[in-house]
Design a protein around this motif. Structure first.
Motif, mmCIF file in Angstrom:
data_model
loop_
_atom_site.group_PDB
_atom_site.id
_atom_site.type_symbol
_atom_site.label_atom_id
_atom_site.label_comp_id
_atom_site.label_asym_id
_atom_site.label_seq_id
_atom_site.Cartn_x
_atom_site.Cartn_y
_atom_site.Cartn_z
ATOM 1 N N VAL A 2 0.771 -1.306 0.093
ATOM 2 C CA VAL A 2 0.065 -0.008 0.187
ATOM 3 C C VAL A 2 0.914 1.309 0.005
ATOM 4 N N GLN A 3 0.454 2.266 -0.846
ATOM 5 C CA GLN A 3 1.381 3.401 -0.676
ATOM 6 C C GLN A 3 0.133 4.541 -0.913
ATOM 7 N N LEU A 4 0.969 5.715 -0.369
ATOM 8 C CA LEU A 4 -0.073 6.774 -0.485
ATOM 9 C C LEU A 4 0.501 7.858 -1.184
ATOM 10 N N VAL A 5 -0.081 8.430 -2.093
ATOM 11 C CA VAL A 5 0.329 9.500 -3.105
ATOM 12 C C VAL A 5 -0.386 10.908 -2.733
ATOM 13 N N GLU A 6 0.417 12.052 -2.287
ATOM 14 C CA GLU A 6 -0.277 13.169 -2.230
ATOM 15 C C GLU A 6 0.122 14.306 -3.150
ATOM 16 N N LEU A 20 -5.679 19.939 -0.965
ATOM 17 C CA LEU A 20 -4.443 18.866 -0.955
ATOM 18 C C LEU A 20 -5.430 17.467 -1.053
ATOM 19 N N SER A 21 -4.738 16.561 -1.886
ATOM 20 C CA SER A 21 -5.252 15.330 -1.987
ATOM 21 C C SER A 21 -4.303 14.176 -1.717
ATOM 22 N N CYS A 22 -4.904 13.070 -1.028
ATOM 23 C CA CYS A 22 -3.935 11.902 -0.743
ATOM 24 C C CYS A 22 -4.777 10.655 -1.193
ATOM 25 N N ALA A 23 -4.324 9.850 -1.985
ATOM 26 C CA ALA A 23 -4.935 8.668 -2.616
ATOM 27 C C ALA A 23 -3.996 7.583 -2.190
ATOM 28 N N ALA A 24 -4.854 6.209 -1.690
ATOM 29 C CA ALA A 24 -3.942 5.213 -1.403
ATOM 30 C C ALA A 24 -4.497 4.125 -2.286
ATOM 31 N N SER A 25 -3.099 3.329 -2.766
ATOM 32 C CA SER A 25 -3.332 2.393 -3.660
ATOM 33 C C SER A 25 -2.569 1.223 -3.193
ATOM 34 N N GLY A 65 -13.000 26.560 10.648
ATOM 35 C CA GLY A 65 -13.447 27.584 9.945
ATOM 36 C C GLY A 65 -12.693 27.909 8.597
ATOM 37 N N ARG A 66 -11.487 27.340 8.500
ATOM 38 C CA ARG A 66 -10.956 27.690 7.294
ATOM 39 C C ARG A 66 -10.544 26.569 6.394
ATOM 40 N N PHE A 67 -10.372 25.493 7.043
ATOM 41 C CA PHE A 67 -10.014 24.121 6.300
ATOM 42 C C PHE A 67 -11.053 23.096 6.409
ATOM 43 N N THR A 68 -11.246 22.280 5.476
ATOM 44 C CA THR A 68 -12.447 21.277 5.419
ATOM 45 C C THR A 68 -11.678 20.164 5.028
ATOM 46 N N ILE A 69 -11.877 18.940 5.777
ATOM 47 C CA ILE A 69 -11.478 17.749 5.505
ATOM 48 C C ILE A 69 -12.442 16.846 4.974
ATOM 49 N N SER A 70 -12.407 16.053 3.909
ATOM 50 C CA SER A 70 -13.196 15.208 3.249
ATOM 51 C C SER A 70 -12.686 13.705 2.690
ATOM 52 N N ARG A 71 -13.505 12.678 2.554
ATOM 53 C CA ARG A 71 -12.929 11.648 2.192
ATOM 54 C C ARG A 71 -13.785 11.074 0.991
ATOM 55 N N ASP A 72 -13.254 10.240 -0.086
ATOM 56 C CA ASP A 72 -14.013 9.409 -1.045
ATOM 57 C C ASP A 72 -13.635 8.071 -0.668
ATOM 58 N N ASN A 73 -14.601 7.407 -0.150
ATOM 59 C CA ASN A 73 -14.258 6.053 0.179
ATOM 60 C C ASN A 73 -14.017 5.028 -0.849
ATOM 61 N N ALA A 74 -14.841 5.299 -2.064
ATOM 62 C CA ALA A 74 -14.711 4.475 -3.128
ATOM 63 C C ALA A 74 -13.252 4.807 -3.933
ATOM 64 N N LYS A 75 -12.544 5.865 -3.538
ATOM 65 C CA LYS A 75 -11.213 5.877 -4.218
ATOM 66 C C LYS A 75 -10.249 5.941 -3.446
ATOM 67 N N ASN A 76 -10.438 5.681 -1.904
ATOM 68 C CA ASN A 76 -9.669 5.345 -0.941
ATOM 69 C C ASN A 76 -8.596 6.945 -0.673
#
Length: 115
Positions: A2-6, A20-25, A65-76
């Protein structure tokens, strides 16, 4: 393996925005925790924001109030939308995830806020 690519870091003026994006493969059965951390020169790495598989979200006070974190489970994948950026947000940003194989860190992406 497993790797993380930012991606998504860069230079931005104060008041600007970055995403920013971070995807796990790799072979991933599940991802329980996903978080963004940052480390400024001469300072310790700190948690910026985190999100659990159940949707629980946490932010450090300085970014609320400035940053928002979110996730896409289908794309890890996990994202960090950063608005109203300030020079003190300048740091290397890292994603960190907890998978069925254990903890993983991304390679880091530089965010520089300067005029």
């Amino acid at each position: 393996q497993v790797q993380l690519v930012e991606s998504g870091g860069g230079l931005v003026q104060p008041g600007g925005s970055l995403r920013l994006s971070c995807a796990a493969s790799g072979s991933i059965f599940s991802i329980n925790y996903m978080g963004w951390y940052r480390q400024a020169p001469g300072k310790e790495r700190e948690l910026v924001a985190s999100i659990t598989s159940g949707g629980g979200i946490n932010y450090v006070d300085s970014v609320k109030g400035r940053f928002t974190i979110s996730r896409d489970n289908a794309k890890n994948a996990v994202f960090l939308q950063m608005n109203s950026l300030k020079p003190k947000d300048t740091a290397v940003y890292y994603c960190k995830v907890l998978t069925s194989s254990g903890w993983l860190w991304g390679q880091g992406t530089q965010v520089t806020v300067s005029s």
